[in-house]
Design a protein around this motif. Structure first.
Motif, short mmCIF file in Angstrom:
data_model
loop_
_atom_site.label_atom_id
_atom_site.label_comp_id
_atom_site.label_asym_id
_atom_site.label_seq_id
_atom_site.Cartn_x
_atom_site.Cartn_y
_atom_site.Cartn_z
N MET A 137 -40.02 -6.82 48.52
CA MET A 137 -40.89 -7.83 48.34
C MET A 137 -41.12 -8.69 49.49
SD MET A 137 -40.74 -10.52 45.04
CE MET A 137 -40.53 -9.40 43.85
N SER A 138 -42.57 -8.81 49.73
CA SER A 138 -42.87 -9.62 50.70
C SER A 138 -42.43 -11.04 50.48
CB SER A 138 -44.20 -9.27 51.14
OG SER A 138 -45.09 -9.76 50.14
N SER A 139 -42.53 -12.02 51.58
CA SER A 139 -42.28 -13.46 51.37
C SER A 139 -43.41 -14.17 50.40
CB SER A 139 -42.00 -14.29 52.61
OG SER A 139 -43.31 -14.13 53.62
N GLY A 140 -44.91 -13.71 50.66
CA GLY A 140 -45.83 -14.25 50.03
C GLY A 140 -45.64 -13.70 48.42
N THR A 141 -45.41 -12.58 48.49
CA THR A 141 -45.39 -12.13 46.91
C THR A 141 -44.27 -12.95 46.24
OG1 THR A 141 -45.85 -10.08 47.35
CG2 THR A 141 -44.88 -10.04 45.20
N ALA A 196 -42.97 -15.92 47.07
CA ALA A 196 -43.52 -17.10 46.89
C ALA A 196 -44.22 -17.26 45.49
CB ALA A 196 -43.88 -17.77 48.01
N LEU A 197 -45.12 -16.54 45.43
CA LEU A 197 -46.15 -16.39 44.41
C LEU A 197 -45.34 -16.30 42.92
CD1 LEU A 197 -48.93 -16.68 43.56
CD2 LEU A 197 -49.30 -14.48 43.78
N SER A 198 -44.41 -15.40 42.90
CA SER A 198 -43.67 -15.15 41.78
C SER A 198 -42.82 -16.31 41.46
CB SER A 198 -42.65 -13.79 42.09
OG SER A 198 -42.02 -13.52 41.09
N MET A 199 -42.29 -16.87 42.27
CA MET A 199 -41.52 -18.01 42.47
C MET A 199 -42.34 -19.44 41.54
SD MET A 199 -38.58 -18.03 45.48
CE MET A 199 -38.28 -19.77 45.05
N LEU A 200 -43.53 -19.46 42.29
CA LEU A 200 -44.43 -20.40 41.80
C LEU A 200 -44.81 -20.21 40.24
CD1 LEU A 200 -46.39 -23.19 42.55
CD2 LEU A 200 -48.03 -21.41 43.16
N SER A 201 -45.09 -19.09 40.09
CA SER A 201 -45.80 -18.78 38.78
C SER A 201 -44.52 -19.10 37.61
CB SER A 201 -46.03 -17.19 38.61
OG SER A 201 -46.15 -16.80 37.47
N HIS A 202 -43.15 -18.50 38.22
CA HIS A 202 -42.38 -18.75 37.19
C HIS A 202 -41.74 -20.15 36.92
CE1 HIS A 202 -41.57 -14.62 35.86
NE2 HIS A 202 -40.97 -14.23 37.20
N GLY A 203 -41.79 -21.00 38.21
CA GLY A 203 -41.52 -22.13 38.21
C GLY A 203 -42.48 -23.23 37.30
N MET A 204 -43.91 -22.83 37.16
CA MET A 204 -44.87 -23.39 36.58
C MET A 204 -44.73 -23.33 35.20
SD MET A 204 -46.79 -25.58 38.71
CE MET A 204 -47.85 -25.85 37.72
N CYS A 259 -39.25 -6.99 24.46
CA CYS A 259 -40.56 -6.21 24.85
C CYS A 259 -40.79 -6.19 26.37
CB CYS A 259 -41.78 -7.14 24.15
SG CYS A 259 -43.29 -6.33 24.25
N GLY A 260 -40.50 -7.15 27.01
CA GLY A 260 -40.44 -7.26 28.36
C GLY A 260 -39.77 -6.06 29.30
N TRP A 261 -38.51 -5.94 28.75
CA TRP A 261 -37.60 -4.76 29.11
C TRP A 261 -37.68 -4.64 30.75
CZ3 TRP A 261 -35.15 -2.80 24.82
CH2 TRP A 261 -34.60 -1.79 25.21
N GLY A 262 -38.14 -5.53 31.41
CA GLY A 262 -38.07 -5.41 32.78
C GLY A 262 -39.08 -4.43 33.82
N PHE A 263 -40.20 -4.71 32.64
CA PHE A 263 -41.31 -3.71 32.94
C PHE A 263 -42.23 -4.16 34.51
CE2 PHE A 263 -41.37 -2.15 28.75
CZ PHE A 263 -40.96 -0.79 28.94
N SER A 264 -42.28 -5.45 34.35
CA SER A 264 -42.70 -6.09 35.62
C SER A 264 -42.23 -5.96 36.89
CB SER A 264 -43.02 -7.78 35.30
OG SER A 264 -41.99 -8.19 35.33
N GLN A 265 -40.87 -5.85 36.76
CA GLN A 265 -40.10 -5.63 38.11
C GLN A 265 -40.23 -4.04 38.47
OE1 GLN A 265 -38.79 -7.22 35.55
NE2 GLN A 265 -38.43 -9.28 36.34
N GLN A 266 -40.25 -3.20 37.63
CA GLN A 266 -40.40 -1.91 37.56
C GLN A 266 -41.96 -1.63 38.16
OE1 GLN A 266 -39.72 -0.09 33.84
NE2 GLN A 266 -37.56 0.45 34.34
N VAL A 267 -42.64 -2.19 37.84
CA VAL A 267 -44.05 -2.01 38.17
C VAL A 267 -44.27 -2.46 39.79
CG1 VAL A 267 -46.50 -2.91 38.13
CG2 VAL A 267 -45.33 -2.19 36.05
#
Length: 124
Positions: free
Chosen positions: A1-5, A7-15, A53-61
């Motif tokens: 995972m790139s640093s930009g991705t 950072a965006l993921s951390m920002l999304s979860h943090g918000m 329902c999430g079952w880790g699909f976003s990480q797999q994607v």
């Protein structure tokens, strides 16, 4: 995972975390303890069912899209289909929990479960 991705993921979860915390503090202040407790119980049950329902699909994607960018659309489609297949099963399970007498009322549980399922789909 790139640093930009990342950072965006951390920002999304943090918000999401911050918005949820502020909302819960506000509701705890506005509602009586009994009403807030009923809501918090339904929210917890819906969150647990929503995790299934999430079952880790976003990480797999993300992993699949990084490995094979040309197949990213198919990977997302398969994950959404899997979540859409799990959703009705979870709704039936939630209704069974409600009907047992130990779970929260369906009028409160179903919208919360729908929101958690929608959030999982949006993350995919």
């Amino acid at each position: 995972m790139s640093s930009g991705t990342l950072a965006l993921s951390m920002l999304s979860h943090g918000m999401r975390f911050l918005a949820n915390a502020v909302l819960l503090m506000l509701l705890a202040r506005l509602w009586t303890p009994e009403i807030f407790g009923t809501f918090a119980f339904a929210n917890a049950v819906a969150a647990i069912l929503g995790l299934v329902c999430g079952w880790g699909f976003s990480q797999q994607v993300m992993r699949g899209a990084a490995a094979e960018p040309a197949r990213a659309g198919g990977t997302v489609g398969a994950a959404v289909l899997a979540q859409a297949t799990l959703a009705p099963v979870l709704v039936l399970l939630a209704l069974a929990v409600s009907a047992s007498g130990f779970g929260p009322r369906p009028m409160l549980l179903m919208p919360l479960l729908g929101a958690f399922i929608a959030l999982n789909l949006a993350e995919t």
